[in-house]
Design a protein around this motif. Structure first.
Motif, PDB file in Angstrom:
ATOM      1  N   SER A  34       2.130  -0.778  -3.766  1.00  0.00           N
ATOM      2  CA  SER A  34       2.210  -0.003  -2.516  1.00  0.00           C
ATOM      3  C   SER A  34       3.431   0.906  -2.475  1.00  0.00           C
ATOM      4  O   SER A  34       3.430   1.936  -1.794  1.00  0.00           O
ATOM      5  N   TYR A  38       4.900   5.135  -0.822  1.00  0.00           N
ATOM      6  CA  TYR A  38       6.149   5.562  -0.186  1.00  0.00           C
ATOM      7  C   TYR A  38       6.865   6.585  -1.067  1.00  0.00           C
ATOM      8  O   TYR A  38       7.484   7.526  -0.580  1.00  0.00           O
ATOM      9  N   TYR A  79      10.127   8.106 -10.093  1.00  0.00           N
ATOM     10  CA  TYR A  79      11.145   7.071 -10.305  1.00  0.00           C
ATOM     11  C   TYR A  79      12.538   7.631 -10.559  1.00  0.00           C
ATOM     12  O   TYR A  79      13.311   7.075 -11.310  1.00  0.00           O
ATOM     13  N   SER A  87      12.543   6.927  -0.781  1.00  0.00           N
ATOM     14  CA  SER A  87      11.336   6.165  -0.431  1.00  0.00           C
ATOM     15  C   SER A  87      11.703   5.002   0.485  1.00  0.00           C
ATOM     16  O   SER A  87      10.987   4.692   1.434  1.00  0.00           O
ATOM     17  N   ALA A  91      10.624   4.703   4.490  1.00  0.00           N
ATOM     18  CA  ALA A  91       9.823   3.499   4.761  1.00  0.00           C
ATOM     19  C   ALA A  91      10.245   2.822   6.065  1.00  0.00           C
ATOM     20  O   ALA A  91       9.620   1.871   6.513  1.00  0.00           O
ATOM     21  N   ARG A  97       4.647   4.089   7.864  1.00  0.00           N
ATOM     22  CA  ARG A  97       4.112   2.753   7.531  1.00  0.00           C
ATOM     23  C   ARG A  97       2.640   2.652   7.948  1.00  0.00           C
ATOM     24  O   ARG A  97       1.836   2.021   7.284  1.00  0.00           O
ATOM     25  N   GLU A 118       1.050  -5.261  -4.569  1.00  0.00           N
ATOM     26  CA  GLU A 118       2.461  -5.675  -4.467  1.00  0.00           C
ATOM     27  C   GLU A 118       3.270  -4.752  -3.574  1.00  0.00           C
ATOM     28  O   GLU A 118       2.925  -3.586  -3.410  1.00  0.00           O
ATOM     29  N   ARG A 120       6.509  -4.952  -0.151  1.00  0.00           N
ATOM     30  CA  ARG A 120       7.536  -5.677   0.622  1.00  0.00           C
ATOM     31  C   ARG A 120       6.914  -6.374   1.831  1.00  0.00           C
ATOM     32  O   ARG A 120       7.480  -7.342   2.337  1.00  0.00           O
ATOM     33  N   ASP A 121       5.787  -5.849   2.329  1.00  0.00           N
ATOM     34  CA  ASP A 121       5.186  -6.412   3.550  1.00  0.00           C
ATOM     35  C   ASP A 121       3.681  -6.634   3.358  1.00  0.00           C
ATOM     36  O   ASP A 121       2.924  -6.573   4.317  1.00  0.00           O
ATOM     37  N   ARG A 163      19.335  -0.470  -1.520  1.00  0.00           N
ATOM     38  CA  ARG A 163      17.903  -0.348  -1.208  1.00  0.00           C
ATOM     39  C   ARG A 163      17.363  -1.674  -0.658  1.00  0.00           C
ATOM     40  O   ARG A 163      16.652  -1.699   0.346  1.00  0.00           O
TER      41      ARG A 163
END
Ligand code: DC
Length: 205
Positions: A34, A38, A79, A87, A91, A97, A118, A120-121, A163
């Motif tokens: 995911s 972002y 990257y 990003s 976010a 979001r 995969e 963070r939320d 981050r």
């Protein structure tokens, strides 16, 4: 046949993408990271200075190529140190979001047999009803060493820490351990060991 959904959450550099890709291929599921969404939105904002996202098309998945309002964004440009930071900054915005939430739901609904996803939320907000929720953890030193070893994304310990702190402390959908997640420490485990642990837990669900 019902679809399988496995979420992998955790801080930067913990191995979510590596494990997720192996797990998805092993279980014949689709994989999606995911954070890429972002990153694409951050690059789009850098290029156009706006958050106008009328048309968002994922042209190819691995490596990712997205088309946003006529602009094409490729994984190899996502990257950079600037996009790592940006990003994580964008976010924090609820509108962004919500867009990512909707794209991810759409992707799962359109997947054939299910997904490993995969972020963070993923388990705490986007896919609360996932079949299995994994939270991967490892020390900051280990995660930073892993980042240094990745040819495409060299991120300093300081940048990684900043981050993570932003992702953990933001008001909306911060990085947390979902209530019903299985926490696995990815400090000294091989990919095979991790996949075995995750598959055993999937059977128990
Ligand atoms: O996983 P990644 O490093 O590609 O993610 C880049 C940034 O995107 C991360 O620092 C925070 C944000 N992100 C998020 O807020 N929620 C997610 N589910 C995935 C990523």
């Amino acid at each position: 046949m019902s679809k399988t959904l496995i979420t992998l959450d955790g801080p930067s550099g913990v191995g979510k993408t590596t494990i997720g890709k192996h797990l998805a291929s092993d279980l014949n599921l689709e994989f999606f990271s995911s954070g890429l969404l972002y990153r694409v939105i951050a690059l789009h904002n850098e290029k156009t200075n706006s958050f106008n996202l009328n048309e968002f098309e994922i042209i190819s998945n691995d490596p990712i190529v997205c088309k946003v309002d006529g602009n094409v964004y490729k994984e190899k440009n996502l990257y950079t140190p600037e996009i790592n930071t940006k990003s994580s900054e964008i976010a924090q915005l609820s509108e962004i979001r919500m867009i990512v939430f909707n794209i991810l739901q759409f992707m799962f609904n359109n997947s054939k047999s299910g997904m490993v996803v995969e972020g963070r939320d993923m388990g705490s907000v986007v896919f609360k009803n996932a079949d299995l929720k994994i939270y991967l953890d490892a020390s900051e030193v280990t995660r930073s060493e892993r980042r240094k070893a990745q040819s495409g994304n060299k991120e300093s310990v300081e940048d990684l820490r900043a981050r993570d702190l932003r992702d953990i402390n933001r008001k909306i959908s911060p990085l947390i351990i979902p209530d019903d997640a299985i926490v696995i420490n990815n400090e000294n485990k091989s990919i095979e060991e991790l996949i075995k642990i995750i598959k055993e837990n999937l059977k128990l669900q």
